[in-house]
Design a protein around this motif. Sequence first.
Motif, PDB file in Angstrom:
ATOM      1  N   PRO A  81     -20.436  10.678  -5.099  1.00 25.53           N
ATOM      2  CA  PRO A  81     -20.325   9.334  -4.519  1.00 25.53           C
ATOM      3  C   PRO A  81     -21.204   8.330  -5.269  1.00 25.53           C
ATOM      4  N   ALA A  82     -20.624   7.158  -5.515  1.00 22.46           N
ATOM      5  CA  ALA A  82     -21.295   6.140  -6.322  1.00 22.46           C
ATOM      6  C   ALA A  82     -21.566   4.896  -5.492  1.00 22.46           C
ATOM      7  N   VAL A  83     -22.684   4.252  -5.781  1.00 20.16           N
ATOM      8  CA  VAL A  83     -23.043   2.975  -5.161  1.00 20.16           C
ATOM      9  C   VAL A  83     -23.472   2.038  -6.285  1.00 20.16           C
ATOM     10  N   PHE A  84     -22.651   1.044  -6.579  1.00 20.52           N
ATOM     11  CA  PHE A  84     -22.924   0.107  -7.661  1.00 20.52           C
ATOM     12  C   PHE A  84     -23.468  -1.212  -7.099  1.00 20.52           C
ATOM     13  N   PRO A  85     -24.645  -1.643  -7.514  1.00 21.87           N
ATOM     14  CA  PRO A  85     -25.112  -2.978  -7.129  1.00 21.87           C
ATOM     15  C   PRO A  85     -24.246  -4.055  -7.792  1.00 21.87           C
ATOM     16  N   VAL A  86     -23.738  -4.976  -7.004  1.00 25.00           N
ATOM     17  CA  VAL A  86     -22.934  -6.082  -7.523  1.00 25.00           C
ATOM     18  C   VAL A  86     -23.402  -7.369  -6.853  1.00 25.00           C
ATOM     19  N   LEU A  87     -22.776  -8.461  -7.215  1.00 23.34           N
ATOM     20  CA  LEU A  87     -23.135  -9.767  -6.670  1.00 23.34           C
ATOM     21  C   LEU A  87     -22.985  -9.776  -5.149  1.00 23.34           C
ATOM     22  N   GLY A  88     -24.094 -10.002  -4.442  1.00 25.32           N
ATOM     23  CA  GLY A  88     -24.056 -10.141  -2.988  1.00 25.32           C
ATOM     24  C   GLY A  88     -23.974  -8.851  -2.211  1.00 25.32           C
ATOM     25  N   GLY A  89     -24.070  -7.689  -2.875  1.00 30.96           N
ATOM     26  CA  GLY A  89     -23.995  -6.427  -2.125  1.00 30.96           C
ATOM     27  C   GLY A  89     -23.815  -5.238  -3.047  1.00 30.96           C
ATOM     28  N   THR A  90     -23.029  -4.269  -2.607  1.00 25.42           N
ATOM     29  CA  THR A  90     -22.775  -3.073  -3.394  1.00 25.42           C
ATOM     30  C   THR A  90     -21.294  -2.694  -3.289  1.00 25.42           C
ATOM     31  N   VAL A  91     -20.841  -1.916  -4.260  1.00 28.08           N
ATOM     32  CA  VAL A  91     -19.511  -1.307  -4.201  1.00 28.08           C
ATOM     33  C   VAL A  91     -19.713   0.189  -4.033  1.00 28.08           C
ATOM     34  N   GLU A  92     -19.136   0.753  -2.974  1.00 32.25           N
ATOM     35  CA  GLU A  92     -19.289   2.167  -2.664  1.00 32.25           C
ATOM     36  C   GLU A  92     -17.988   2.899  -2.979  1.00 32.25           C
ATOM     37  N   VAL A  93     -18.111   4.014  -3.690  1.00 33.92           N
ATOM     38  CA  VAL A  93     -16.948   4.798  -4.106  1.00 33.92           C
ATOM     39  C   VAL A  93     -17.157   6.246  -3.707  1.00 33.92           C
ATOM     40  N   ARG A  94     -16.180   6.794  -2.996  1.00 33.78           N
ATOM     41  CA  ARG A  94     -16.197   8.203  -2.612  1.00 33.78           C
ATOM     42  C   ARG A  94     -14.803   8.777  -2.860  1.00 33.78           C
ATOM     43  N   THR A  95     -14.759  10.063  -3.201  1.00 32.18           N
ATOM     44  CA  THR A  95     -13.487  10.718  -3.458  1.00 32.18           C
ATOM     45  C   THR A  95     -13.319  11.928  -2.546  1.00 32.18           C
ATOM     46  N   LEU A 100      -9.018   8.929  -3.760  1.00 29.99           N
ATOM     47  CA  LEU A 100     -10.130   8.154  -3.230  1.00 29.99           C
ATOM     48  C   LEU A 100     -10.124   8.172  -1.705  1.00 29.99           C
ATOM     49  N   ARG A 101     -11.303   8.238  -1.138  1.00 32.32           N
ATOM     50  CA  ARG A 101     -11.426   8.098   0.309  1.00 32.32           C
ATOM     51  C   ARG A 101     -12.184   6.821   0.683  1.00 32.32           C
ATOM     52  N   ARG A 102     -12.799   6.198  -0.344  1.00 30.96           N
ATOM     53  CA  ARG A 102     -13.536   4.961  -0.090  1.00 30.96           C
ATOM     54  C   ARG A 102     -13.735   4.211  -1.392  1.00 30.96           C
ATOM     55  N   CYS A 103     -13.429   2.914  -1.376  1.00 27.26           N
ATOM     56  CA  CYS A 103     -13.719   2.023  -2.499  1.00 27.26           C
ATOM     57  C   CYS A 103     -13.889   0.636  -1.887  1.00 27.26           C
ATOM     58  N   ALA A 203      -4.528   9.395   0.962  1.00 32.12           N
ATOM     59  CA  ALA A 203      -5.540   8.987  -0.016  1.00 32.12           C
ATOM     60  C   ALA A 203      -5.122   7.714  -0.741  1.00 32.12           C
ATOM     61  N   LEU A 204      -3.817   7.509  -0.911  1.00 30.04           N
ATOM     62  CA  LEU A 204      -3.346   6.283  -1.556  1.00 30.04           C
ATOM     63  C   LEU A 204      -3.668   5.057  -0.717  1.00 30.04           C
ATOM     64  N   ARG A 205      -3.876   5.265   0.587  1.00 26.25           N
ATOM     65  CA  ARG A 205      -4.266   4.170   1.483  1.00 26.25           C
ATOM     66  C   ARG A 205      -5.746   4.233   1.830  1.00 26.25           C
ATOM     67  N   LEU A 206      -6.488   5.114   1.162  1.00 26.14           N
ATOM     68  CA  LEU A 206      -7.905   5.329   1.406  1.00 26.14           C
ATOM     69  C   LEU A 206      -8.160   5.716   2.864  1.00 26.14           C
ATOM     70  N   ARG A 207      -7.310   6.598   3.361  1.00 26.15           N
ATOM     71  CA  ARG A 207      -7.475   7.165   4.696  1.00 26.15           C
ATOM     72  C   ARG A 207      -7.971   8.592   4.545  1.00 26.15           C
ATOM     73  N   TYR A 208      -8.959   8.957   5.350  1.00 18.37           N
ATOM     74  CA  TYR A 208      -9.506  10.310   5.249  1.00 18.37           C
ATOM     75  C   TYR A 208     -10.064  10.746   6.596  1.00 18.37           C
ATOM     76  N   SER A 209      -9.708  11.963   6.990  1.00 21.94           N
ATOM     77  CA  SER A 209     -10.262  12.580   8.189  1.00 21.94           C
ATOM     78  C   SER A 209     -10.825  13.925   7.795  1.00 21.94           C
ATOM     79  N   ARG A 210     -12.072  14.170   8.121  1.00 23.68           N
ATOM     80  CA  ARG A 210     -12.682  15.448   7.769  1.00 23.68           C
ATOM     81  C   ARG A 210     -11.932  16.610   8.400  1.00 23.68           C
ATOM     82  N   LEU A 211     -11.405  16.387   9.607  1.00 29.83           N
ATOM     83  CA  LEU A 211     -10.686  17.449  10.307  1.00 29.83           C
ATOM     84  C   LEU A 211      -9.318  17.706   9.685  1.00 29.83           C
ATOM     85  N   LEU A 212      -8.521  16.637   9.496  1.00 34.10           N
ATOM     86  CA  LEU A 212      -7.159  16.795   9.007  1.00 34.10           C
ATOM     87  C   LEU A 212      -7.103  16.983   7.493  1.00 34.10           C
TER      88      LEU A 212
END
Length: 217
Positions: A81-95, A100-103, A203-212
Motif C-alpha cells: 500500500p502506497a501513500v503519496f503526499p500531493v497538493l492539499g493531502g495524500t493519494v492512497e493506493v491499495r491493491t 485495485l481496491r483503493r485509489c 475491482a474495476l469499480r474499486l469495490r472490496y469486501s474482506r469477506l467476499l
Amino acid sequence: MLKEWRHRRAVQRVKPGDGRPLKRFRWWQMLTRALFHLRLMNDDGRPTVYAVDVKHQNASEGYVKAHLYLDGRHHAESKVPAVFPVLGGTVEVRTSGFGLRRCHYVTAEGAEHQLVPDPASAEGRRARLDRSHPALSRCVGFLSVIVLVIGLVLLILQLAEQVTRAPEGVAQYVGTFTSPIDLSAWANTVVGLATVAASTERALRLRYSRLLDGAAG
C-alpha cells in the motif's frame, strides 16, 4: 494508532521519481495495468495534474509498485500500500488479488475522493458503462455479489465437511458433517472461475469486501 503508524510507514516508503514521461494506456494493458488521474488547482489558480500508474504484473515478484506522475512526469514511486503526499493531502493506493481496491485523494481535512480512471483502461470502460447504462451496471454489480455469496457458502460447506472428517478433527465433539451440495471437479472449476470474474468486476469499480472478495482470493 495502528492506522497512523501504517500511514507513516507508507509515506516513508515513497521514493523520488526519475522524471520519465507518462506512457499512453494501450488496450492490451487492460489486464495488467491501472491508470488513474487527479486534477487539482494551485493557490494561484493554475491546474496541477497527477496520475497514478499501477502495473499488476509485479505481483508475480511478490509486490506491486505504484507510480505517481506530476504533469506527465514521473514524480515518485512506492510499493503498495502506497501513500503519496500531493497538493492539499495524500493519494492512497491499495491493491487486492484482483486489481485495485483503493485509489483515493484524501484531503488534509479528511475528505476522500476517488481518482478518475483513464478512459482507455478497464476501470475507465467500466465507469463508462455505469454512466451510459446505469441500470445494466447495477445488474452486473448485483450479479457479482450473488456469485461471490454463492461461492462463499459453497466454500464454507466444503471446509466444514473436511474439518469434521479429518482423523483428529472435531467430529468427536460435534459429529460428522456432510455437505448437502456435492459438486464435481468440473463444477468446482466453473464456480472458481465465476468468483474470480466477479471479484475482478468489483475491482474495476474499486469495490472490496474482506469477506467476499478475500474468500475468492
